[in-house]
Motif scaffolding. Structure first.
Motif, PDB file in Angstrom:
ATOM      1  N   ILE A   7      42.620  24.776  39.334  1.00  0.00           N
ATOM      2  CA  ILE A   7      42.381  24.891  40.340  1.00  0.00           C
ATOM      3  C   ILE A   7      43.900  25.771  41.035  1.00  0.00           C
ATOM      4  N   SER A   8      44.082  25.829  40.995  1.00  0.00           N
ATOM      5  CA  SER A   8      45.797  26.540  41.530  1.00  0.00           C
ATOM      6  C   SER A   8      45.950  27.373  40.906  1.00  0.00           C
ATOM      7  N   TRP A   9      45.589  28.558  39.741  1.00  0.00           N
ATOM      8  CA  TRP A   9      45.704  28.806  39.298  1.00  0.00           C
ATOM      9  C   TRP A   9      44.491  30.115  40.032  1.00  0.00           C
ATOM     10  N   ASP A  51      45.581  43.855  40.242  1.00  0.00           N
ATOM     11  CA  ASP A  51      46.324  44.092  39.417  1.00  0.00           C
ATOM     12  C   ASP A  51      47.328  42.531  38.889  1.00  0.00           C
ATOM     13  N   ALA A  52      47.912  42.005  40.682  1.00  0.00           N
ATOM     14  CA  ALA A  52      48.515  40.931  40.612  1.00  0.00           C
ATOM     15  C   ALA A  52      47.307  39.976  39.657  1.00  0.00           C
ATOM     16  N   ALA A  53      46.008  40.067  40.257  1.00  0.00           N
ATOM     17  CA  ALA A  53      45.719  39.400  39.942  1.00  0.00           C
ATOM     18  C   ALA A  53      45.182  39.400  38.503  1.00  0.00           C
ATOM     19  N   GLY A  54      45.491  39.830  37.799  1.00  0.00           N
ATOM     20  CA  GLY A  54      45.370  40.165  35.819  1.00  0.00           C
ATOM     21  C   GLY A  54      46.650  39.396  35.962  1.00  0.00           C
ATOM     22  N   GLU A  55      47.706  39.769  36.723  1.00  0.00           N
ATOM     23  CA  GLU A  55      48.800  38.947  36.260  1.00  0.00           C
ATOM     24  C   GLU A  55      49.419  37.901  36.397  1.00  0.00           C
ATOM     25  N   LEU A  56      48.001  37.223  36.944  1.00  0.00           N
ATOM     26  CA  LEU A  56      48.246  35.259  37.211  1.00  0.00           C
ATOM     27  C   LEU A  56      47.130  35.213  36.292  1.00  0.00           C
ATOM     28  N   ASP A  93      46.501  36.259  33.642  1.00  0.00           N
ATOM     29  CA  ASP A  93      47.796  36.169  31.686  1.00  0.00           C
ATOM     30  C   ASP A  93      48.036  35.099  31.893  1.00  0.00           C
ATOM     31  N   GLY A  94      49.113  35.104  32.939  1.00  0.00           N
ATOM     32  CA  GLY A  94      50.010  33.932  32.685  1.00  0.00           C
ATOM     33  C   GLY A  94      49.357  32.864  32.602  1.00  0.00           C
ATOM     34  N   LEU A  95      47.425  32.193  33.444  1.00  0.00           N
ATOM     35  CA  LEU A  95      46.964  30.863  33.029  1.00  0.00           C
ATOM     36  C   LEU A  95      47.375  30.476  31.037  1.00  0.00           C
ATOM     37  N   ALA A 154      37.512  31.289  36.121  1.00  0.00           N
ATOM     38  CA  ALA A 154      38.716  32.064  35.809  1.00  0.00           C
ATOM     39  C   ALA A 154      38.958  33.505  35.271  1.00  0.00           C
ATOM     40  N   TRP A 155      37.958  33.157  34.225  1.00  0.00           N
ATOM     41  CA  TRP A 155      37.198  34.569  33.886  1.00  0.00           C
ATOM     42  C   TRP A 155      35.987  34.740  34.267  1.00  0.00           C
TER      43      TRP A 155
END
Length: 657
Positions: A217-219, A233-238, A240-242, A249-250
């Protein structure tokens, strides 16, 4: 003790226990008789509480709660904060106004504990008034009752509902001041949600970064917030780190890419999602369908349709998916396929009708759009404001002034739909395209609401068609105030000046563009090759691997067209330069490059589909008409306004676009 100093601009004071409430209504007995006999009174009380909690869990009607409340009084349990808190939560779930029955129930408890306080605070945070949740929290602290983590979660929901980020910051400070809550996962998640909904995305990100523990939920909350702000771009980094990506999320990423005009990334991510073995739902597929519609690629359209069927979301039965597919096929150039889907649907609503009407409109099939509109009005389905945008757009693209004016009048008189600025945009476009510029201006000046950029933009576009620089200046001046950073308005005015030979004014507008640091979006066209690969072409850009062959093919085509009578429309170039240079620039327009590529790479009997991000210019329109005749090919171009279908030297728009 620290007490919050304000709430929604007011000083917080303890609330009074006197309230005016209506009596709960009882209409039938549902709760079974409770017959419990025990020697140990404490044991009896504990078991009675347990049974009442169980019965409360099964309550679905207010009448049941009234009976259980009566049991509390008869059994002497009306001061039990646990049972009162349970009652309050269920009353909230039943949407019972908090200031009435729930507040009266709470006020009868002499010493409510944190659970009872939190239950009522939660009720206010969900049902309102939001400020009462903060008043109650202040009372709770004055009474020396320590809050729970759920107390703060409810308070943050109240701040979200009121969009009061400053109060949210105060409550955030309370979690640190009291201690022990700032590291709570549940509190952290609702705190992120509060900051995001209040528009303080940077604060939400700092909370996320400082959380000692995070869950999906946090992510996902933060991923959704970057997608909504356009920072993919920032959303993509997050993303990828999930660590563990779930369907939510998908879907957030796929929908985000689609909503931010990045359809290729959306479709690529959807393929990855399918490869990961995750099941998709209606929301995911609507995002994917939207991406496919933007791209306009037939390969993806067929693939998406098959995926819907495999997931048990057949457009015949699912009206949301069906409506989305109608829009997709229309934007992919196959209005016939869109109509087949529409006819096969077993259930229709205003969205499916509207999607089909808009589909007909964008393909220039005004008669079909209007006919379907009147078929819709014969059902129980009522048209909405978007439906009227569809039929008015159809009238505009076909020059049907009288029908458009009649529909505009009937909107409110017969269907109760109040015209909004977008409807006036359609009418200004309808009148302006037909050359009635003065009448369009009069309509705008008589609007009962403030015209937005779209209204003035429609008038400015019409001035471009008819070369009226005086009204263009008036419309542009409004646009420069409403949309100071929209370069398209400046370019359009510059083009109009160029058409009438006012080159000094062209220079002034160009200087204004440079002084404001505005950048032009390059003309871009794309086509789908037979292997499904999408090829992009930019105006003046010859970096494609087949550039030499494309140039040769285009030169050969233009020679044939000139023999057939084609003369370049040099006015389509809005720069003060030689005729030779103007003709050279016209040859490099992106849709011409895409056409030449398609002629090189497709069979002679196959139709050609070209997508374009800007409005097609007059010269390219004439070239497409001529190419359809001399090459004996069907050519379709989707620009940012509509579809143009070229057959045997004529266009479906009737040269009215």
């Amino acid at each position: 003790m620290v007490v919050l100093s304000r709430h929604w601009g007011k000083t917080i004071f303890p609330i009074s226990s006197r309230h005016s409430h209506s009596q709960p209504h009882q209409n039938h007995r549902i709760i079974p008789q409770l017959n419990l006999t025990f020697n140990n009174r404490e044991q009896q009380r504990t078991l009675l509480e347990s049974q009442l909690v169980s019965l409360l869990d099964g309550c679905t009607h207010l009448a049941q709660l009234n009976q259980l409340h009566a049991h509390l009084f008869r059994r002497g349990l009306n001061q039990c904060s646990l049972l009162v808190a349970k009652l309050l939560r269920i009353l909230t779930a039943l949407n019972v106004p908090v200031h009435a029955y729930p507040r009266r129930l709470f006020d009868q408890v002499h010493n409510p504990n944190a659970f009872a306080y939190t239950a009522l605070i939660r009720g206010y945070s969900l049902l309102g008034p939001f400020e009462e949740s903060v008043v109650l929290y202040t009372q709770m602290r004055r009474e020396g009752v320590r809050p729970l983590s759920f107390t703060f979660s409810a308070l943050f929901k109240a701040c979200s509902g009121a969009l009061d980020v400053e109060l949210g910051r105060q409550i955030h400070a309370q979690t640190v001041f009291i201690g022990g809550y700032e590291s709570d996962l549940f509190v952290g998640n609702t705190l992120i949600d509060m900051y995001v909904k209040c528009g303080a995305l940077d604060c939400g990100r700092r909370v996320f970064d400082e959380m000692p523990e995070r869950d999906v939920i946090s992510w996902t909350s933060l991923i959704v917030a970057y997608t909504k702000s356009g920072d993919m771009d920032a959303a993509g980094e997050l993303f990828d780190g999930l660590p563990d990506k779930d369907m939510v999320a998908w879907t957030a990423m796929i929908t985000g890419y689609a909503q931010n005009a990045r359809p290729r990334e959306a479709l690529s991510l959807f393929e990855s999602m399918r490869e990961a073995g995750l099941k998709t739902d209606e929301v995911t597929l609507v995002g994917v369908i939207s991406a496919c519609a933007q791209l306009g690629a037939a390969k993806y359209a067929g693939w998406i349709r098959e995926t819907c069927e495999k997931e048990g979301l057949s457009p015949n039965m699912n009206v949301v998916i069906g409506s989305a597919l109608i829009d997709m096929h229309s934007k992919c150039g196959s209005v016939e396929e869109a109509y087949l889907i529409f006819k096969d649907m077993t259930v229709h609503n205003v969205f499916s009708y509207t999607a089909m009407i808009l589909g007909f409109a964008m393909h220039g099939l005004a008669d079909s759009a209007i006919k379907l509109f009147y078929e819709m009005t014969e059902t129980e389905i009522k048209p909405n404001k978007v439906t009227f945008i569809g039929v008015l757009t159809a009238c505009s693209h076909a020059g049907m002034i009288r029908e458009g004016q009649r529909l505009f009048t009937k909107m409110q008189d017969e269907y109760g739909v109040t015209p909004e600025a977008d409807h006036y945009t359609c009418m200004a476009d309808l009148l302006g395209r037909a050359g009635h510029l003065e009448e369009a201006l009069e309509l705008i000046n008589s609007m009962p609401l403030e015209p937005h950029g779209g209204v003035w933009g429609a008038l400015l576009g019409a001035c471009r068609i008819h070369g009226n620089s005086d009204i263009a200046e008036l419309a542009a001046n409004h646009l420069f105030k409403l949309e100071p950073n929209s370069i398209g308005n400046y370019l359009l005015l510059s083009n109009i000046y160029a058409l009438v030979g006012r080159w000094s004014d062209v220079s002034k507008v160009r200087n204004l563009i440079r002084s404001r640091g505005l950048k032009k979006n390059p003309g871009c066209s794309w086509v789908e090759a037979k292997d499904g690969v999408v090829h992009e072409f930019f105006a003046g850009d010859m970096r494609h691997p087949k550039s030499k062959e494309i140039k040769d093919a285009l030169d050969e085509l233009l020679k044939k067209l000139k023999v057939d009578g084609y003369k370049p429309i040099l006015s389509s170039v809005v720069y003060d330069m030689s005729d030779i240079e103007k003709e050279r620039r016209l040859k490099s327009h992106s849709e011409k490059l895409a056409l030449a590529f398609s002629l090189l790479t497709t069979s002679s009997d196959s139709p050609i589909m070209i997508m374009k991000n800007l409005r097609i210019c007059e010269d390219c329109h004439i070239v497409m008409c001529g190419a359809s005749r001399v090459m004996k090919r069907e050519i379709s171009v989707r620009d940012n306004m509509r579809f143009h279908h070229f057959r045997d030297g004529a266009c479906s728009c009737g040269n009215f676009w």
